[in-house]
Write a protein that holds these residues in place. Sequence first.
Motif, PDB file in Angstrom:
ATOM      1  N   CYS A   1       0.834  -1.201   0.000  1.00 11.26           N
ATOM      2  CA  CYS A   1       0.000   0.000   0.000  1.00 11.26           C
ATOM      3  C   CYS A   1       0.870   1.252   0.000  1.00 11.26           C
ATOM      4  O   CYS A   1       0.543   2.262  -0.643  1.00 11.26           O
ATOM      5  CB  CYS A   1      -0.923   0.006   1.214  1.00 11.26           C
ATOM      6  SG  CYS A   1      -2.263  -1.205   1.133  1.00 11.26           S
ATOM      7  N   ARG A   2       1.987   1.199   0.717  1.00 11.38           N
ATOM      8  CA  ARG A   2       2.913   2.330   0.726  1.00 11.38           C
ATOM      9  C   ARG A   2       3.477   2.562  -0.670  1.00 11.38           C
ATOM     10  O   ARG A   2       3.586   3.707  -1.128  1.00 11.38           O
ATOM     11  CB  ARG A   2       4.045   2.070   1.728  1.00 11.38           C
ATOM     12  CG  ARG A   2       5.046   3.195   1.830  1.00 11.38           C
ATOM     13  CD  ARG A   2       6.103   2.933   2.880  1.00 11.38           C
ATOM     14  NE  ARG A   2       6.878   1.724   2.633  1.00 11.38           N
ATOM     15  CZ  ARG A   2       8.011   1.419   3.251  1.00 11.38           C
ATOM     16  NH1 ARG A   2       8.493   2.234   4.178  1.00 11.38           N
ATOM     17  NH2 ARG A   2       8.656   0.302   2.978  1.00 11.38           N
ATOM     18  N   THR A   3       3.838   1.490  -1.346  1.00 13.40           N
ATOM     19  CA  THR A   3       4.356   1.600  -2.705  1.00 13.40           C
ATOM     20  C   THR A   3       3.302   2.166  -3.646  1.00 13.40           C
ATOM     21  O   THR A   3       3.604   2.986  -4.530  1.00 13.40           O
ATOM     22  CB  THR A   3       4.812   0.219  -3.227  1.00 13.40           C
ATOM     23  OG1 THR A   3       5.850  -0.292  -2.379  1.00 13.40           O
ATOM     24  CG2 THR A   3       5.316   0.302  -4.657  1.00 13.40           C
ATOM     25  N   ALA A   4       2.064   1.742  -3.444  1.00 12.86           N
ATOM     26  CA  ALA A   4       0.969   2.194  -4.293  1.00 12.86           C
ATOM     27  C   ALA A   4       0.426   3.551  -3.867  1.00 12.86           C
ATOM     28  O   ALA A   4      -0.457   4.101  -4.534  1.00 12.86           O
ATOM     29  CB  ALA A   4      -0.160   1.161  -4.270  1.00 12.86           C
ATOM     30  N   ASN A   5       0.939   4.070  -2.726  1.00 12.74           N
ATOM     31  CA  ASN A   5       0.496   5.366  -2.200  1.00 12.74           C
ATOM     32  C   ASN A   5      -1.013   5.381  -1.949  1.00 12.74           C
ATOM     33  O   ASN A   5      -1.725   6.299  -2.377  1.00 12.74           O
ATOM     34  CB  ASN A   5       0.894   6.504  -3.148  1.00 12.74           C
ATOM     35  CG  ASN A   5       0.778   7.870  -2.483  1.00 12.74           C
ATOM     36  OD1 ASN A   5       0.915   7.987  -1.262  1.00 12.74           O
ATOM     37  ND2 ASN A   5       0.528   8.893  -3.277  1.00 12.74           N
ATOM     38  N   ILE A   6      -1.490   4.371  -1.260  1.00 14.03           N
ATOM     39  CA  ILE A   6      -2.910   4.268  -0.937  1.00 14.03           C
ATOM     40  C   ILE A   6      -3.050   3.822   0.516  1.00 14.03           C
ATOM     41  O   ILE A   6      -2.248   3.026   1.007  1.00 14.03           O
ATOM     42  CB  ILE A   6      -3.630   3.271  -1.881  1.00 14.03           C
ATOM     43  CG1 ILE A   6      -5.135   3.276  -1.609  1.00 14.03           C
ATOM     44  CG2 ILE A   6      -3.059   1.869  -1.747  1.00 14.03           C
ATOM     45  CD1 ILE A   6      -5.921   2.441  -2.611  1.00 14.03           C
ATOM     46  N   GLY A   7      -4.042   4.333   1.217  1.00 16.62           N
ATOM     47  CA  GLY A   7      -4.278   3.943   2.592  1.00 16.62           C
ATOM     48  C   GLY A   7      -4.731   2.505   2.701  1.00 16.62           C
ATOM     49  O   GLY A   7      -5.430   1.992   1.816  1.00 16.62           O
ATOM     50  N   LEU A   8      -4.343   1.837   3.775  1.00 14.91           N
ATOM     51  CA  LEU A   8      -4.720   0.434   3.946  1.00 14.91           C
ATOM     52  C   LEU A   8      -6.236   0.262   3.967  1.00 14.91           C
ATOM     53  O   LEU A   8      -6.755  -0.755   3.496  1.00 14.91           O
ATOM     54  CB  LEU A   8      -4.126  -0.126   5.245  1.00 14.91           C
ATOM     55  CG  LEU A   8      -2.657  -0.564   5.235  1.00 14.91           C
ATOM     56  CD1 LEU A   8      -1.727   0.615   5.001  1.00 14.91           C
ATOM     57  CD2 LEU A   8      -2.290  -1.259   6.546  1.00 14.91           C
ATOM     58  N   ASP A   9      -6.918   1.256   4.510  1.00 13.45           N
ATOM     59  CA  ASP A   9      -8.373   1.168   4.618  1.00 13.45           C
ATOM     60  C   ASP A   9      -9.088   1.583   3.345  1.00 13.45           C
ATOM     61  O   ASP A   9     -10.319   1.565   3.274  1.00 13.45           O
ATOM     62  CB  ASP A   9      -8.867   2.014   5.790  1.00 13.45           C
ATOM     63  CG  ASP A   9      -8.431   3.466   5.692  1.00 13.45           C
ATOM     64  OD1 ASP A   9      -7.566   3.778   4.837  1.00 13.45           O
ATOM     65  OD2 ASP A   9      -8.951   4.286   6.471  1.00 13.45           O
TER      66      ASP A   9
END
Length: 265
Positions: free
Chosen positions: A32-40
């Motif tokens: 998710c960090r790599t994709a720049n998106i929040g886990l939720d």
Amino acid sequence: MTTVGTAGAGVQPSAFLDSTVLVRLFLFWDACRTANIGLDRVAEWGDLKAILATATPAGDAVNRTDGEYLRLGLRSFRRLRERAGDYHYFSSRVCWSEVHHVLLEGRGLEQLIRQGVPYGLRVKRPQVLFRVALEENDYVQLGADLEDFREMLKLDYGLDMIDVEDSSAGFGITPDSVWDVAQAVWSRLLMEVIDAYLFAAAISIKADFFITGDGSLRDALRRLSDPQGAWEPMAVSLKKAIGMDPGALLPCPLTPSDPLTNNLA
């Protein structure tokens, strides 16, 4: 006789997370960090995979094993997050040591593959090769990543995974006391030493559930938590040895995808 520690004044139910759960959560967090998106903000694994495919050159090369780990990490996150206000979450320093080893080994393997080291050689002399492949920055970066991972889960998502042996938490549980309980466990049930320690840590903190992705471990713990036939005297003997009330419940094993419940009877 060893007296089991107490979880303090809190009345919330609790769950203990072993290293298999933590590794999958970390891999999901890292993706998710790599994709720049929040886990939720991840609805389905396919959505994350599509974002990864455009966010990084290697994103479209996620294999089936990687994908399964990320799916399990997503499910684990959802299960833990939906009950974060109702449950205390615990783990162990031993679990985090295992997580560090698994992730560091994975990074070493990636380096060896990039360097074109043949598979047979990677298998035969992994420790020597890994020490050559890993640089000081790999160790430093992994340590920083694990700190960021724990901090973000706690601050952004309310998932505070407390180490049972953390003296500052005020539970009065020490590694020595956990080892005493672990000895009582492995003296009655054939189990890996580290697995016995982790189960002992869960017992010591009086966890209601023990969450693990290890099917063999779950089966062994289920025989103790819900003993039938010849297993009943074994469970009674274990409780007596560690100072538990005969009617008290041992931690119930769950898969990372199982829902947590308040029905603990």
